[in-house]
Design a protein around this motif. Structure first.
Motif, PDB file in Angstrom:
ATOM      1  N   ALA A   8      49.310  45.114  75.940  1.00  0.00           N
ATOM      2  CA  ALA A   8      49.223  45.721  77.272  1.00  0.00           C
ATOM      3  C   ALA A   8      49.217  44.665  78.375  1.00  0.00           C
ATOM      4  N   LYS A   9      48.550  43.552  78.175  1.00  0.00           N
ATOM      5  CA  LYS A   9      48.405  42.539  79.215  1.00  0.00           C
ATOM      6  C   LYS A   9      49.443  41.415  79.117  1.00  0.00           C
ATOM      7  N   LEU A  10      50.339  41.495  78.153  1.00  0.00           N
ATOM      8  CA  LEU A  10      51.327  40.435  77.985  1.00  0.00           C
ATOM      9  C   LEU A  10      52.433  40.551  79.032  1.00  0.00           C
ATOM     10  N   SER A  11      52.894  39.395  79.470  1.00  0.00           N
ATOM     11  CA  SER A  11      54.030  39.387  80.398  1.00  0.00           C
ATOM     12  C   SER A  11      55.321  39.482  79.597  1.00  0.00           C
ATOM     13  N   ASN A  12      56.401  39.799  80.277  1.00  0.00           N
ATOM     14  CA  ASN A  12      57.702  39.953  79.628  1.00  0.00           C
ATOM     15  C   ASN A  12      58.322  38.576  79.377  1.00  0.00           C
ATOM     16  N   LYS A  13      58.012  38.024  78.229  1.00  0.00           N
ATOM     17  CA  LYS A  13      58.561  36.742  77.784  1.00  0.00           C
ATOM     18  C   LYS A  13      58.265  36.590  76.296  1.00  0.00           C
ATOM     19  N   VAL A  14      58.542  35.413  75.756  1.00  0.00           N
ATOM     20  CA  VAL A  14      58.306  35.155  74.335  1.00  0.00           C
ATOM     21  C   VAL A  14      56.895  34.594  74.155  1.00  0.00           C
ATOM     22  N   HIS A  15      56.156  35.192  73.201  1.00  0.00           N
ATOM     23  CA  HIS A  15      54.798  34.757  72.869  1.00  0.00           C
ATOM     24  C   HIS A  15      54.772  34.379  71.392  1.00  0.00           C
ATOM     25  N   THR A  16      53.992  33.345  71.054  1.00  0.00           N
ATOM     26  CA  THR A  16      53.926  32.875  69.670  1.00  0.00           C
ATOM     27  C   THR A  16      52.502  33.019  69.135  1.00  0.00           C
ATOM     28  N   ALA A  18      51.652  32.945  58.557  1.00  0.00           N
ATOM     29  CA  ALA A  18      52.676  33.770  59.205  1.00  0.00           C
ATOM     30  C   ALA A  18      52.816  33.310  60.653  1.00  0.00           C
ATOM     31  N   LYS A  19      54.022  32.920  61.015  1.00  0.00           N
ATOM     32  CA  LYS A  19      54.320  32.581  62.407  1.00  0.00           C
ATOM     33  C   LYS A  19      55.072  33.772  62.994  1.00  0.00           C
ATOM     34  N   VAL A  20      54.493  34.334  64.034  1.00  0.00           N
ATOM     35  CA  VAL A  20      55.061  35.530  64.654  1.00  0.00           C
ATOM     36  C   VAL A  20      55.474  35.179  66.081  1.00  0.00           C
ATOM     37  N   GLU A  21      56.733  35.398  66.351  1.00  0.00           N
ATOM     38  CA  GLU A  21      57.258  35.192  67.689  1.00  0.00           C
ATOM     39  C   GLU A  21      57.543  36.562  68.281  1.00  0.00           C
ATOM     40  N   LEU A  22      56.825  36.905  69.336  1.00  0.00           N
ATOM     41  CA  LEU A  22      56.938  38.215  69.966  1.00  0.00           C
ATOM     42  C   LEU A  22      57.728  38.078  71.259  1.00  0.00           C
ATOM     43  N   ASP A  23      58.867  38.748  71.313  1.00  0.00           N
ATOM     44  CA  ASP A  23      59.686  38.770  72.523  1.00  0.00           C
ATOM     45  C   ASP A  23      59.467  40.125  73.185  1.00  0.00           C
ATOM     46  N   LYS A  24      58.737  40.117  74.307  1.00  0.00           N
ATOM     47  CA  LYS A  24      58.414  41.362  74.990  1.00  0.00           C
ATOM     48  C   LYS A  24      59.350  41.559  76.175  1.00  0.00           C
ATOM     49  N   THR A  25      59.947  42.759  76.237  1.00  0.00           N
ATOM     50  CA  THR A  25      60.751  43.173  77.382  1.00  0.00           C
ATOM     51  C   THR A  25      60.179  44.494  77.894  1.00  0.00           C
ATOM     52  N   GLU A  26      60.790  45.048  78.915  1.00  0.00           N
ATOM     53  CA  GLU A  26      60.297  46.301  79.503  1.00  0.00           C
ATOM     54  C   GLU A  26      60.292  47.453  78.509  1.00  0.00           C
ATOM     55  N   SER A  27      61.293  47.494  77.632  1.00  0.00           N
ATOM     56  CA  SER A  27      61.432  48.653  76.754  1.00  0.00           C
ATOM     57  C   SER A  27      61.329  48.348  75.266  1.00  0.00           C
ATOM     58  N   LEU A  28      61.191  47.070  74.906  1.00  0.00           N
ATOM     59  CA  LEU A  28      61.259  46.713  73.489  1.00  0.00           C
ATOM     60  C   LEU A  28      60.357  45.521  73.184  1.00  0.00           C
ATOM     61  N   LEU A  29      59.709  45.569  72.032  1.00  0.00           N
ATOM     62  CA  LEU A  29      58.955  44.444  71.481  1.00  0.00           C
ATOM     63  C   LEU A  29      59.687  43.998  70.220  1.00  0.00           C
ATOM     64  N   THR A  30      60.081  42.749  70.147  1.00  0.00           N
ATOM     65  CA  THR A  30      60.768  42.228  68.968  1.00  0.00           C
ATOM     66  C   THR A  30      59.884  41.176  68.316  1.00  0.00           C
ATOM     67  N   VAL A  86      62.548  40.649  60.857  1.00  0.00           N
ATOM     68  CA  VAL A  86      62.533  41.061  62.261  1.00  0.00           C
ATOM     69  C   VAL A  86      62.062  42.503  62.309  1.00  0.00           C
ATOM     70  N   PHE A  87      61.115  42.759  63.183  1.00  0.00           N
ATOM     71  CA  PHE A  87      60.534  44.088  63.333  1.00  0.00           C
ATOM     72  C   PHE A  87      60.543  44.431  64.818  1.00  0.00           C
ATOM     73  N   ARG A  88      60.948  45.651  65.141  1.00  0.00           N
ATOM     74  CA  ARG A  88      61.043  46.056  66.548  1.00  0.00           C
ATOM     75  C   ARG A  88      60.193  47.295  66.819  1.00  0.00           C
ATOM     76  N   ILE A  89      59.631  47.308  68.026  1.00  0.00           N
ATOM     77  CA  ILE A  89      58.882  48.476  68.496  1.00  0.00           C
ATOM     78  C   ILE A  89      59.426  48.833  69.867  1.00  0.00           C
ATOM     79  N   LYS A  90      59.790  50.089  70.033  1.00  0.00           N
ATOM     80  CA  LYS A  90      60.246  50.529  71.346  1.00  0.00           C
ATOM     81  C   LYS A  90      59.258  51.548  71.898  1.00  0.00           C
ATOM     82  N   TYR A  91      59.314  51.719  73.203  1.00  0.00           N
ATOM     83  CA  TYR A  91      58.418  52.663  73.865  1.00  0.00           C
ATOM     84  C   TYR A  91      59.062  54.037  73.900  1.00  0.00           C
ATOM     85  N   GLY A  92      58.241  55.077  73.685  1.00  0.00           N
ATOM     86  CA  GLY A  92      58.731  56.445  73.690  1.00  0.00           C
ATOM     87  C   GLY A  92      57.613  57.425  73.984  1.00  0.00           C
ATOM     88  N   ASP A  93      57.865  58.703  73.659  1.00  0.00           N
ATOM     89  CA  ASP A  93      56.912  59.774  73.960  1.00  0.00           C
ATOM     90  C   ASP A  93      55.774  59.887  72.952  1.00  0.00           C
TER      91      ASP A  93
END
Length: 182
Positions: A12-20, A45-57, A86-93
């Motif tokens: 929730a508090k992450l900015s839209n960029k890559v986080h490790t 486990a090294k997890v690289e999270l790429d957060k955008t407005e509509s998708l978490l990769t 690679v695992f993705r989460i998108k925002y929805g209803d």
């Protein structure tokens, strides 16, 4: 002892960029899921999270070893693990699984727990038949020996069929009598 909360990522508090992130998984991690498949291990486990407005990769890289029980001798042994997923989460209803590597969450979701995903990726990288390395060496030696004893069959060539016609003339007359019964 580790808990499932140790594998949560607050999105929730992450900015839209890559986080490790880095997660260490040891015996206490596998205790959370039972020891039917994996009795323990030491992984990172090294997890690289790429957060955008509509998708978490989530780009997940897991390296280390797990302790397995041999199916043949019931001896424990260490098995190396090297997994990239690679695992993705998108925002929805609503919260739901859309595919094996794609989930949907509501926009109000505060955090994502990736412990189950890490465990699943490790479990899926394991062989179906878990054999101690000493049995694998024996199997390799047996395969080398059996390769030397291969018998190759081939179909007859036209030259062989001509020779076969010549052989018919030299057959036993009793067989010829049986052939004429048809």
């Amino acid at each position: 002892m580790k808990k499932l909360k140790d594998y949560e990522i607050g999105i929730a508090k992450l900015s839209n960029k890559v986080h490790t992130y880095e997660f260490e998984m040891d015996d206490s991690f596998f205790d959370l899921f039972g020891k039917e498949i994996i009795s323990g291990g030491q992984l990172l486990a090294k997890v690289e999270l790429d957060k955008t407005e509509s998708l978490l990769t989530f780009n997940i890289d897991i390296k280390g070893h797990v302790r397995l029980t041999c199916d043949r001798s019931l001896d424990e042994f260490d098995y190396p693990v090297d997994v990239q997923e690679v695992f993705r989460i998108k925002y929805g209803d609503e919260n739901m699984e859309l595919a094996d590597d794609l989930w949907q969450i509501t926009s109000g979701t505060q955090s994502v727990n990736i412990a189950q995903h890490l465990y699943d990726y490790i479990s899926l990288s394991l062989p179906m038949k878990k054999l101690h390395p000493r049995f694998l060496e024996e199997m390799d030696e047996e395969d080398e020996e059996s390769e030397e004893d291969i018998l190759i069959y081939s179909s007859r060539s036209e030259s062989n069929s001509e020779d076969e016609d010549d052989d018919d003339e030299d057959t036993d007359p009793r067989w010829d009598a049986l052939k004429n019964l048809n």
